[in-house]
Enzyme design. Structure first.
Site, mmCIF file in Angstrom:
data_model
loop_
_atom_site.group_PDB
_atom_site.id
_atom_site.type_symbol
_atom_site.label_atom_id
_atom_site.label_comp_id
_atom_site.label_asym_id
_atom_site.label_seq_id
_atom_site.Cartn_x
_atom_site.Cartn_y
_atom_site.Cartn_z
ATOM 1 N N ARG A 76 98.867 68.368 64.574
ATOM 2 C CA ARG A 76 100.268 68.776 64.471
ATOM 3 C C ARG A 76 100.888 68.725 65.860
ATOM 4 O O ARG A 76 100.229 69.048 66.858
ATOM 5 C CB ARG A 76 100.379 70.209 63.935
ATOM 6 C CG ARG A 76 100.068 70.333 62.461
ATOM 7 C CD ARG A 76 101.123 69.687 61.565
ATOM 8 N NE ARG A 76 100.843 69.914 60.162
ATOM 9 C CZ ARG A 76 100.288 69.012 59.350
ATOM 10 N NH1 ARG A 76 99.979 67.801 59.793
ATOM 11 N NH2 ARG A 76 100.080 69.292 58.083
ATOM 12 N N HIS A 133 103.472 59.698 62.350
ATOM 13 C CA HIS A 133 102.810 60.604 61.398
ATOM 14 C C HIS A 133 102.329 59.841 60.155
ATOM 15 O O HIS A 133 102.663 60.206 59.026
ATOM 16 C CB HIS A 133 103.723 61.772 61.004
ATOM 17 C CG HIS A 133 102.961 62.945 60.431
ATOM 18 N ND1 HIS A 133 103.367 64.243 60.539
ATOM 19 C CD2 HIS A 133 101.786 62.998 59.741
ATOM 20 C CE1 HIS A 133 102.500 65.053 59.935
ATOM 21 N NE2 HIS A 133 101.522 64.299 59.434
HETATM 22 C C1 GLV Z 1 99.261 65.608 56.761
HETATM 23 O O1 GLV Z 1 99.801 65.826 57.796
HETATM 24 C C2 GLV Z 1 98.498 66.546 55.984
HETATM 25 O O2 GLV Z 1 98.566 67.763 56.244
HETATM 26 O O3 GLV Z 1 97.792 66.117 55.062
#
Ligand code: GLV
Length: 314
Positions: A229, A277
């Protein structure tokens, strides 16, 4: 029994439609609502499948029995200060997602280890300039977080001959992986890790963990990979460590603000590589069964799978 699909992105875009379709394919009788358009009355909703639901929405559903994360992480649910503590949260634990995530990590490590950027630049300039390179056994990789993704990543890098250690909250026993745990052993772990890969869950304890103190504890010229994150990294500290040469490179898939704002310095930093991401995205084909299983379990009053401990945040 009603399931509501709630996402911070367009629930009717291609990915959202794929989820809706899989849910209907596998459970043709399902009463599936999509927030906000087809929500109906708040008291109708028994279960939610969510990504970053709006603050207060879950608390406004009086008959809610379960909330299921669309991903492995659940920080996007618990950051809602009004989240109703009595409603259990389940996360996805899916080999498909684990393998996509560890693939990003292995690819990123190998690309840097084999001077991928240098040879890409050389080719762009028609330069033939072979350089010696280190053997994987000489490269000390440290994986922060030895959950399902961290363990898979550590073992795959070990199989490629890297010298791999892991750090986690409690001790872990993985073949060939030196295990460090707890706050006391963080310094020793960082001190032996030329490359640090962050795969920790985001909790109040792990927020800002990749800060100036952590970078200083790493060997000079270290490299950071973050697929967890954005809030694990103190952005200014990372830029300072790259500027001073304490770190030599960072590859980041996650950011404090997503999409990464156009004027964010990470985009243009010569020592930072950015991916949007997408290291791992939950595959509705492989994950839909466990979602429906928990939905049916909630309906039947059966114990749920992959329930998150709210105190730990994962
Ligand atoms: C992606 O970021 C997840 O939490 O699967």
């Amino acid at each position: 029994m009603t399931l509501m699909f709630v996402t911070s992105w367009n629930p009717n875009g291609e990915y959202g439609r794929a989820w809706q379709q899989r849910l209907r394919d596998r459970d043709p009788g399902i009463d599936l609502r999509v927030y906000p358009d087809t929500m109906g009355a708040p008291e109708d909703i028994d279960a939610c499948l969510v990504w970053a639901p709006p603050g207060g929405l879950m608390a406004s559903l009086p008959n809610l029995k379960v909330v299921m994360s669309l991903g492995m992480g659940v920080d996007h649910i618990f950051r809602d200060a009004q989240y109703p503590a009595e409603v259990p949260v389940c996360r996805v634990v899916d080999d498909d997602l684990i393998e996509r995530m560890s693939e990003w990590c292995v690819h990123s490590v190998l690309h840097y280890h084999r001077d991928g950027d240098k040879y890409d630049a050389d080719q762009a300039n028609c330069v033939w300039n072979p350089m010696p390179h280190m053997h994987a056994t000489e490269r000390r990789v440290g994986v922060m977080g030895l959950g399902a993704i961290g363990a898979d990543t550590a073992l795959k890098l070990r199989a490629l001959n890297f010298d791999v250690a892991g750090w986690s909250r409690s001790p872990k026993d993985l073949p060939g992986i030196e295990s460090f745990h707890g706050d006391d052993q963080m310094g020793a772990f960082l001190g032996r890790s030329d490359y640090v890969i962050c795969l920790l869950p985001l909790t109040p304890e792990t927020e800002d963990v990749l800060n100036a103190r952590a970078f200083d504890a790493m060997p000079k010229g270290g490299v950071v990979f973050n697929a967890a994150r954005g809030a694990h990294v103190v952005d200014g500290d990372l830029i300072a460590a790259l500027g001073s040469g304490q770190l030599s490179y960072a590859k980041l898939d996650v950011f404090r603000e997503e999409p990464l704002p156009e004027d964010h310095p990470f985009w243009r930093h010569p020592k930072i590589r950015v991916t949007p991401h997408n290291a791992g995205i939950t595959n509705p084909d492989t994950a839909v069964e466990q979602i429906l299983d928990n939905y049916h379990r909630a309906r039947d009053g059966q114990p749920l799978n992959n329930v998150v401990d709210p105190a730990r945040g994962y």
